[in-house]
Design a protein around this motif. Structure first.
Motif, PDB file in Angstrom:
ATOM      1  N   PRO A  13      35.751 -38.536 -12.573  1.00 17.01           N
ATOM      2  CA  PRO A  13      35.108 -39.063 -13.051  1.00 17.01           C
ATOM      3  C   PRO A  13      33.311 -39.325 -13.147  1.00 17.01           C
ATOM      4  N   MET A  14      32.410 -38.504 -14.250  1.00 17.52           N
ATOM      5  CA  MET A  14      30.819 -39.040 -14.273  1.00 17.52           C
ATOM      6  C   MET A  14      30.698 -40.792 -14.129  1.00 17.52           C
ATOM      7  N   ALA A  15      31.271 -40.925 -14.841  1.00 15.37           N
ATOM      8  CA  ALA A  15      31.169 -42.725 -14.280  1.00 15.37           C
ATOM      9  C   ALA A  15      31.597 -43.487 -13.624  1.00 15.37           C
ATOM     10  N   ASN A  16      30.236 -43.125 -12.491  1.00 15.00           N
ATOM     11  CA  ASN A  16      31.378 -43.667 -11.145  1.00 15.00           C
ATOM     12  C   ASN A  16      29.673 -44.494  -9.705  1.00 15.00           C
ATOM     13  N   ALA A  17      29.760 -45.231  -9.642  1.00 18.64           N
ATOM     14  CA  ALA A  17      28.579 -45.802  -8.860  1.00 18.64           C
ATOM     15  C   ALA A  17      27.837 -45.318  -7.854  1.00 18.64           C
ATOM     16  N   ASP A  18      29.060 -44.310  -7.564  1.00 18.88           N
ATOM     17  CA  ASP A  18      28.943 -43.464  -6.198  1.00 18.88           C
ATOM     18  C   ASP A  18      27.367 -41.917  -6.194  1.00 18.88           C
ATOM     19  N   PHE A  19      27.763 -41.553  -7.751  1.00 20.83           N
ATOM     20  CA  PHE A  19      27.126 -40.451  -8.023  1.00 20.83           C
ATOM     21  C   PHE A  19      25.762 -40.527  -8.106  1.00 20.83           C
ATOM     22  N   ALA A  23      20.565 -35.735 -11.410  1.00 17.12           N
ATOM     23  CA  ALA A  23      21.001 -34.536 -11.258  1.00 17.12           C
ATOM     24  C   ALA A  23      20.489 -34.080 -12.427  1.00 17.12           C
ATOM     25  N   LEU A  24      21.003 -32.657 -12.628  1.00 18.16           N
ATOM     26  CA  LEU A  24      21.722 -31.409 -14.100  1.00 18.16           C
ATOM     27  C   LEU A  24      22.672 -31.777 -14.275  1.00 18.16           C
ATOM     28  N   LEU A  25      22.877 -31.658 -15.765  1.00 20.70           N
ATOM     29  CA  LEU A  25      24.421 -31.480 -15.765  1.00 20.70           C
ATOM     30  C   LEU A  25      24.183 -30.621 -16.692  1.00 20.70           C
ATOM     31  N   ILE A  26      25.299 -29.858 -16.957  1.00 21.06           N
ATOM     32  CA  ILE A  26      25.975 -28.400 -17.505  1.00 21.06           C
ATOM     33  C   ILE A  26      27.199 -29.322 -18.339  1.00 21.06           C
ATOM     34  N   ASP A  27      27.283 -29.190 -19.701  1.00 24.54           N
ATOM     35  CA  ASP A  27      27.915 -29.570 -20.388  1.00 24.54           C
ATOM     36  C   ASP A  27      29.595 -28.279 -20.374  1.00 24.54           C
ATOM     37  N   LEU A  28      30.400 -28.108 -19.861  1.00 30.26           N
ATOM     38  CA  LEU A  28      30.785 -27.013 -19.894  1.00 30.26           C
ATOM     39  C   LEU A  28      31.355 -26.237 -21.029  1.00 30.26           C
ATOM     40  N   ASP A  29      31.982 -26.894 -21.875  1.00 28.53           N
ATOM     41  CA  ASP A  29      32.424 -26.301 -23.066  1.00 28.53           C
ATOM     42  C   ASP A  29      31.829 -26.039 -24.137  1.00 28.53           C
ATOM     43  N   SER A  30      30.275 -27.248 -23.671  1.00 29.86           N
ATOM     44  CA  SER A  30      29.267 -26.424 -24.432  1.00 29.86           C
ATOM     45  C   SER A  30      28.572 -25.116 -23.979  1.00 29.86           C
ATOM     46  N   ASP A 354      18.320 -27.970  -7.762  1.00 30.29           N
ATOM     47  CA  ASP A 354      18.872 -27.355  -6.386  1.00 30.29           C
ATOM     48  C   ASP A 354      20.342 -27.080  -6.521  1.00 30.29           C
ATOM     49  N   GLN A 355      21.203 -27.573  -7.829  1.00 31.00           N
ATOM     50  CA  GLN A 355      22.688 -28.130  -8.568  1.00 31.00           C
ATOM     51  C   GLN A 355      22.772 -28.259  -9.991  1.00 31.00           C
ATOM     52  N   PHE A 356      23.663 -27.838 -10.225  1.00 28.36           N
ATOM     53  CA  PHE A 356      24.128 -27.480 -11.733  1.00 28.36           C
ATOM     54  C   PHE A 356      25.176 -28.556 -11.258  1.00 28.36           C
ATOM     55  N   HIS A 357      25.098 -29.852 -11.630  1.00 21.24           N
ATOM     56  CA  HIS A 357      26.702 -29.862 -11.705  1.00 21.24           C
ATOM     57  C   HIS A 357      27.530 -30.418 -13.265  1.00 21.24           C
ATOM     58  N   ILE A 358      28.646 -29.139 -13.353  1.00 22.19           N
ATOM     59  CA  ILE A 358      29.539 -29.262 -13.571  1.00 22.19           C
ATOM     60  C   ILE A 358      29.855 -29.324 -13.792  1.00 22.19           C
ATOM     61  N   VAL A 359      30.233 -30.592 -15.801  1.00 12.48           N
ATOM     62  CA  VAL A 359      31.021 -31.652 -16.459  1.00 12.48           C
ATOM     63  C   VAL A 359      31.808 -31.226 -17.550  1.00 12.48           C
ATOM     64  N   GLN A 360      33.036 -31.674 -17.612  1.00  9.64           N
ATOM     65  CA  GLN A 360      34.296 -31.547 -19.008  1.00  9.64           C
ATOM     66  C   GLN A 360      34.736 -32.452 -18.397  1.00  9.64           C
ATOM     67  N   ASP A 361      34.163 -32.830 -20.124  1.00 12.68           N
ATOM     68  CA  ASP A 361      35.490 -34.178 -20.287  1.00 12.68           C
ATOM     69  C   ASP A 361      35.674 -35.679 -19.965  1.00 12.68           C
ATOM     70  N   GLY A 362      33.866 -35.856 -19.590  1.00  9.72           N
ATOM     71  CA  GLY A 362      33.840 -37.171 -18.674  1.00  9.72           C
ATOM     72  C   GLY A 362      33.803 -36.807 -17.327  1.00  9.72           C
TER      73      GLY A 362
END
Length: 375
Positions: A13-19, A23-30, A354-362
């Protein structure tokens, strides 16, 4: 390329204290919906799509777009063209004139890897340098760059266009293909009617140039231009054989303020920047670890996407920090909370990472390198 500090968190999950942030995020579905939407819009109008790589700077995304039906990829820099060629992509178009011999040599080398490579020119010097370096058995396609009112690059008269096209056609290692006609300054005109009036004026200017080329026996097979903000008008009424939008993949604050099409925008906001609250010492704000090195500064402050009250306001506080100013009585984010922001301008924001972080359903489902930064 490295997948960065969050590679071990893929699948969690994205809601992680270690993240690690920012960070640059892409919502994969959108993101996937935006790809499909533009591909469908252009296909139904019978117009080719050559999306602009300056928005994503990623060989992987370039491949995804071609797999979805694009005829190629546009590039603003030599580095972008090299990355797309290294990824084995066909139909690479460099949309800005290149005059340094060493940089032209790099493009000639990239042509060895790409199925086809095209450049735009607005001067005879570039044509002569290209003609001297390119190989007749690996010809380079060339478009005449036309100024569409931006006042940046491009010829301005029909006579200039014909002279350049004739010079290109006379070179054995070059293939004259047509024109590029891009009006970046009109992409963010807020009202659709106002934007239509402004682009129509430029279409009339372009028609005179196209007529002169045809009369000289040099008709433009390719007329490349348009963009995300004008795509509806370009497809409904424009003179283009292909469109070169890029920001539609992600969207941003600027495009959120534009009347994109009747009924609203067909595209979703897919890009955001995640930051963490690192200080709550001030009574009227919290401080996050995303400043001018994480968010573009050319279009005002970022918008709150999640993690804080919608009426909170972001403020740049230096290279590494930003403030989220809170309205009286609104919920206060806690130390360590994640807040996400809609980028003011997506292209230069992508260029900061340097990276896209790909996120889906949190969940963080993948990390994609951004390989084409630099020149």
């Amino acid at each position: 390329m490295s997948l960065g500090a969050n590679r071990h968190l893929i699948g969690r999950p994205m809601a992680n204290a270690d993240f690690a942030t920012p960070a640059l995020l892409i919502d994969l579905d959108s993101f996937q919906a935006n790809i499909a939407t533009m591909a469908d819009l252009t296909r139904r109008r019978g117009v080719d799509l050559r999306p602009h790589g300056k928005a994503h700077k990623s060989g992987r995304i370039g491949r995804m777009l071609i797999d979805a039906g694009a005829v190629g990829v546009c590039c603003a820099t030599v580095r972008e063209a090299e990355v797309m060629a290294d990824a084995g992509l066909d139909g690479v178009l460099v949309t800005t004139p290149v005059v340094a011999p060493g940089m032209i040599a790099r493009l000639v080398h990239a042509r060895e890897k790409a199925g086809s490579l095209a450049l735009v020119v607005d001067n005879a010097v570039e044509v002569e340098c290209l003609a001297a370096m390119a190989r007749p058995d690996r010809p380079i396609d060339v478009l005449v760059d036309v100024d569409m009112g931006l006042g940046r690059t491009g010829i301005t008269t029909p006579e200039e266009a014909v002279a350049l096209a004739e010079r290109i056609s006379a070179a054995p290692a070059l293939r004259y293909r047509g024109v590029q006609a891009y009006y970046g300054h009109l992409q963010h005109v807020p009202a659709l009617g106002d934007r239509h009036a402004k682009v129509a004026e430029q279409w009339r200017h372009l028609a005179g140039i196209l007529d002169a080329l045809a009369a000289a026996g040099l008709p433009a097979e390719i007329v490349s231009g348009g963009g995300t903000g004008t795509h509806h008008l370009d497809l409904a009424h424009g003179p283009f054989t292909e469109l070169q939008p890029g920001s539609y993949l992600f969207m941003d604050k600027q495009y959120g303020a534009v009347e994109m099409a009747p009924g609203g925008s067909p595209f979703r906001t897919a890009l955001s920047v995640a930051a963490r609250v690192v200080s709550v010492a001030q009574p009227d704000r919290v401080i996050v670890d995303a400043g001018s090195k994480a968010l573009s500064t050319d279009a005002g402050p970022a918008l709150i996407a999640s993690g804080a009250s919608p009426d909170a306001v972001y403020q740049f506080m230096g290279d590494e920090h930003g403030a989220v100013r809170l309205a009286a009585g609104s919920a206060r984010p806690r130390l360590g909370d994640l807040i996400t922001f809609t980028a003011p301008h997506c292209d230069p924001t992508v260029n900061l990472f340097d990276q896209f972080h790909i996120v889906q359903d949190g969940r963080l489902v993948d990390i994609w390198p951004i390989e084409a930064r630099g020149h």
